[in-house]
Design a protein around this motif. Structure first.
Motif, mmCIF file in Angstrom:
data_model
loop_
_atom_site.group_PDB
_atom_site.id
_atom_site.type_symbol
_atom_site.label_atom_id
_atom_site.label_comp_id
_atom_site.label_asym_id
_atom_site.label_seq_id
_atom_site.Cartn_x
_atom_site.Cartn_y
_atom_site.Cartn_z
ATOM 1 N N SER A 101 14.065 -37.904 44.328
ATOM 2 C CA SER A 101 15.198 -38.186 43.448
ATOM 3 C C SER A 101 16.322 -38.739 44.307
ATOM 4 N N ILE A 102 16.724 -39.963 44.021
ATOM 5 C CA ILE A 102 17.760 -40.630 44.801
ATOM 6 C C ILE A 102 18.940 -40.916 43.881
ATOM 7 N N GLN A 103 20.006 -40.134 44.076
ATOM 8 C CA GLN A 103 21.203 -40.246 43.227
ATOM 9 C C GLN A 103 20.828 -40.233 41.746
ATOM 10 N N GLY A 104 19.955 -39.313 41.409
ATOM 11 C CA GLY A 104 19.539 -39.128 40.025
ATOM 12 C C GLY A 104 18.461 -40.076 39.537
ATOM 13 N N LYS A 105 17.997 -40.972 40.388
ATOM 14 C CA LYS A 105 16.977 -41.936 39.991
ATOM 15 C C LYS A 105 15.612 -41.486 40.506
ATOM 16 N N PHE A 106 14.590 -41.611 39.684
ATOM 17 C CA PHE A 106 13.229 -41.310 40.106
ATOM 18 C C PHE A 106 12.760 -42.413 41.040
ATOM 19 N N ALA A 107 12.365 -42.035 42.253
ATOM 20 C CA ALA A 107 11.955 -43.016 43.250
ATOM 21 C C ALA A 107 10.504 -42.808 43.650
ATOM 22 N N LEU A 108 9.827 -43.896 43.910
ATOM 23 C CA LEU A 108 8.557 -43.868 44.620
ATOM 24 C C LEU A 108 8.880 -43.747 46.104
ATOM 25 N N ARG A 109 8.083 -42.964 46.829
ATOM 26 C CA ARG A 109 8.405 -42.709 48.238
ATOM 27 C C ARG A 109 7.157 -42.874 49.094
ATOM 28 N N ALA A 110 7.288 -43.693 50.117
ATOM 29 C CA ALA A 110 6.220 -43.874 51.106
ATOM 30 C C ALA A 110 6.737 -43.395 52.447
ATOM 31 N N CYS A 111 5.956 -42.546 53.107
ATOM 32 C CA CYS A 111 6.371 -42.011 54.404
ATOM 33 C C CYS A 111 5.276 -42.288 55.433
ATOM 34 N N PHE A 112 5.681 -42.796 56.592
ATOM 35 C CA PHE A 112 4.738 -43.207 57.625
ATOM 36 C C PHE A 112 4.750 -42.217 58.785
ATOM 37 N N VAL A 113 3.702 -41.409 58.886
ATOM 38 C CA VAL A 113 3.493 -40.531 60.040
ATOM 39 C C VAL A 113 1.991 -40.480 60.333
ATOM 40 N N ASN A 114 1.381 -41.646 60.378
ATOM 41 C CA ASN A 114 -0.074 -41.737 60.506
ATOM 42 C C ASN A 114 -0.428 -42.782 61.553
ATOM 43 N N HIS A 115 -1.120 -42.359 62.600
ATOM 44 C CA HIS A 115 -1.435 -43.276 63.695
ATOM 45 C C HIS A 115 -2.489 -44.313 63.307
ATOM 46 N N ARG A 116 -3.111 -44.163 62.143
ATOM 47 C CA ARG A 116 -4.155 -45.098 61.719
ATOM 48 C C ARG A 116 -3.618 -46.257 60.871
ATOM 49 N N THR A 117 -2.397 -46.163 60.378
ATOM 50 C CA THR A 117 -1.873 -47.139 59.420
ATOM 51 C C THR A 117 -1.649 -48.504 60.072
#
Length: 472
Positions: A431-447
């Motif tokens: 939730s970003i300032q009340g807005k529904f957000a899609l979130r991608a997080c990168f912590v993968n050595h294979r990406t």
């Protein structure tokens, strides 16, 4: 006859089969879906069995393929949570750690385990610019944060002898859920936790913090701790750590930094973390940005006497009769844990096998992948970035239609559900300032960069399908 002892041939058969399954899994990780194609009823049907009275022998291993099929893969396209990718050398070491079955609680109960862990803690402290700090490996950031606030309470408003007294803890409104949980578990109460507002970059406002502390002091309350974030879970924002440290010193409060997500990125981008070494304690997670298999968290602290004040309650049966400073050491005097896994072995072997240059490069790749995704999103009229990208979390949404705020939220919720079901990439939400957000997080050595591009194509494809009413 010992009932659980197997012959050497039987041991070899079990280990050979598990090793083969593990290697086959690793070979297929890049091709596996980002989330298993299973339902709750599937897994219930697979594993709802009666406890056997008589052993199944090697046939007990047959269902391991179902276990694997129902596990969320370490896919290079899993971007859902701040969760590392299970580096295989470390995973192999974890098997050996389980075979050795050491209780990493005191030197006399596991000499190698304790010596390695103390050295690993020193290595990690030096890597993040906190050379000289002590600490221990933990199950994750949540227990590390709990222990840090227990140390803060005992250092500023001792409670171990006579019970908790009212005192206040300060954190940003973006703080991880483990902070209010720790405040509750320590008996301080949520009413004594102050969540401070954030600026446009989702960083704690220093002036608002000063005002909150002033009000509490005027009301006769004691500030116990200020908690800064070195990577908030939603956006990866980093609080102004140096400013918070100065305020903590001014008011006599403990300064803890929750760096479970972001602190290890300082290995690759130290300029983002000015003031990290001014903390009294710091949590971080090697099972995130050193890609270790869970569990492998870490708590660092400036003064080990504070840890002993909080956790040293040794029964006579556990007291050491040794005087040598190495042989008499016990982690249970500085930790809430007594029985402890040999967590250090995997991290030690992994760091030695690859070297820090490889880990630094992998972290840089994650940071670059996040910037690459943000740029791709900004180049698409159908997508919108919703927050700055200081680390590796990217919050965005699909906007290729007109409508109200609730319309956008509903559409993006539907996009997320369909994307997860398709299994080509896995995203989470925020939730970003009340807005529904899609979130991608990168912590993968294979990406790879191609995996990053897949996020954009998937969201646009699914968004268009939903807007047009098409079925995937």
């Amino acid at each position: 006859m010992n009932p659980l002892v197997l012959s050497q041939a039987e041991y070899e058969a079990v280990f050979e089969r598990i090793t083969r399954l593990s290697l086959e899994y690793l070979a297929t990780v890049p091709e596996r879906p980002s989330f298993p194609d299973v339902t709750g009823s599937d897994t219930q049907a697979w594993f709802s069995r009666e406890l056997p009275e008589h052993g199944m022998g090697e046939a007990a291993l047959d269902d391991l393929t179902k276990v694997i099929d129902g596990c969320r893969p370490n896919s290079p396209r899993f971007f859902g949570y701040v969760f590392g990718s299970g580096e295989p050398v470390a995973a192999a070491a974890d098997l050996l750690a389980s075979v050795l079955n050491q209780n990493a609680t005191a030197w006399r109960s596991g000499p190698s385990a304790i010596t390695l862990e103390r050295m690993i803690v020193n290595w990690v402290a030096e890597l993040v610019g906190c050379k000289g700090f002590s600490g221990s490996l933990t199950g994750g950031g949540s227990p590390a944060n709990l222990m840090a606030l227990a140390m803060a309470r005992e250092a500023r408003l001792p409670a171990n002898e006579h019970g908790a007294r009212p005192g206040t803890v300060y954190a940003s409104e973006q703080a991880h859920m483990s902070i209010p949980k720790a405040v509750a578990l320590l008996g301080l109460g949520h009413d004594n936790l102050r969540l401070i507002s954030c600026d446009d970059e989702f960083r704690m406002r220093s002036e608002e913090l000063r005002n909150a502390i002033s009000r509490d002091v005027a009301a006769g309350l004691t500030p116990i701790a200020i908690v800064g974030s070195a990577g908030t879970v939603a956006t990866g924002s980093i609080d102004p750590l140096r400013e918070l440290a100065a305020i903590a010193r001014e008011v006599g409060a403990w300064f803890h930094v929750d760096g479970a997500y972001g602190a290890l990125a300082s290995i690759a981008a130290p300029e983002k973390f000015a003031g990290l070494n001014e903390a009294d304690s710091l949590s971080l997670d090697p099972h995130k940005w050193l890609y270790q298999p869970v569990d492998c968290g870490c708590l660092l602290y400036r003064d080990s006497t504070a840890a002993r004040a909080a956790f040293s309650h040794t029964g006579d049966y556990a007291k050491s009769l040794l005087e040598d400073p190495v042989e008499s050491f016990a982690f249970f005097e500085e930790s809430m844990e007594l029985s402890r896994r040999f967590r250090a072995l995997k991290l030690w072997l992994s760091l030695r096998y690859h070297g820090m240059e490889k880990f630094r490069e992998a972290i840089c790749n994650d940071l670059q992948n996040a910037q690459r995704l943000a740029q791709l999103i900004e180049s698409e009229d159908e997508l919108e970035v919703l927050a700055p990208v200081p680390l590796s979390a990217v919050c965005f949404r699909y906007v290729a239609q007109r409508g109200t705020a609730s319309d956008f939220d509903a559409l993006n919720q539907a996009i997320l559900q369909r994307i997860v079901r398709r299994g080509k990439v896995f995203l989470s939400n925020a939730s970003i300032q009340g807005k529904f957000a899609l979130r991608a997080c990168f912590v993968n050595h294979r990406t790879t960069p191609d995996d990053v591009s897949r996020i954009v194509s998937e969201v646009i494809t699914v968004g268009r399908e939903l807007v047009s009413g098409a079925e995937s």
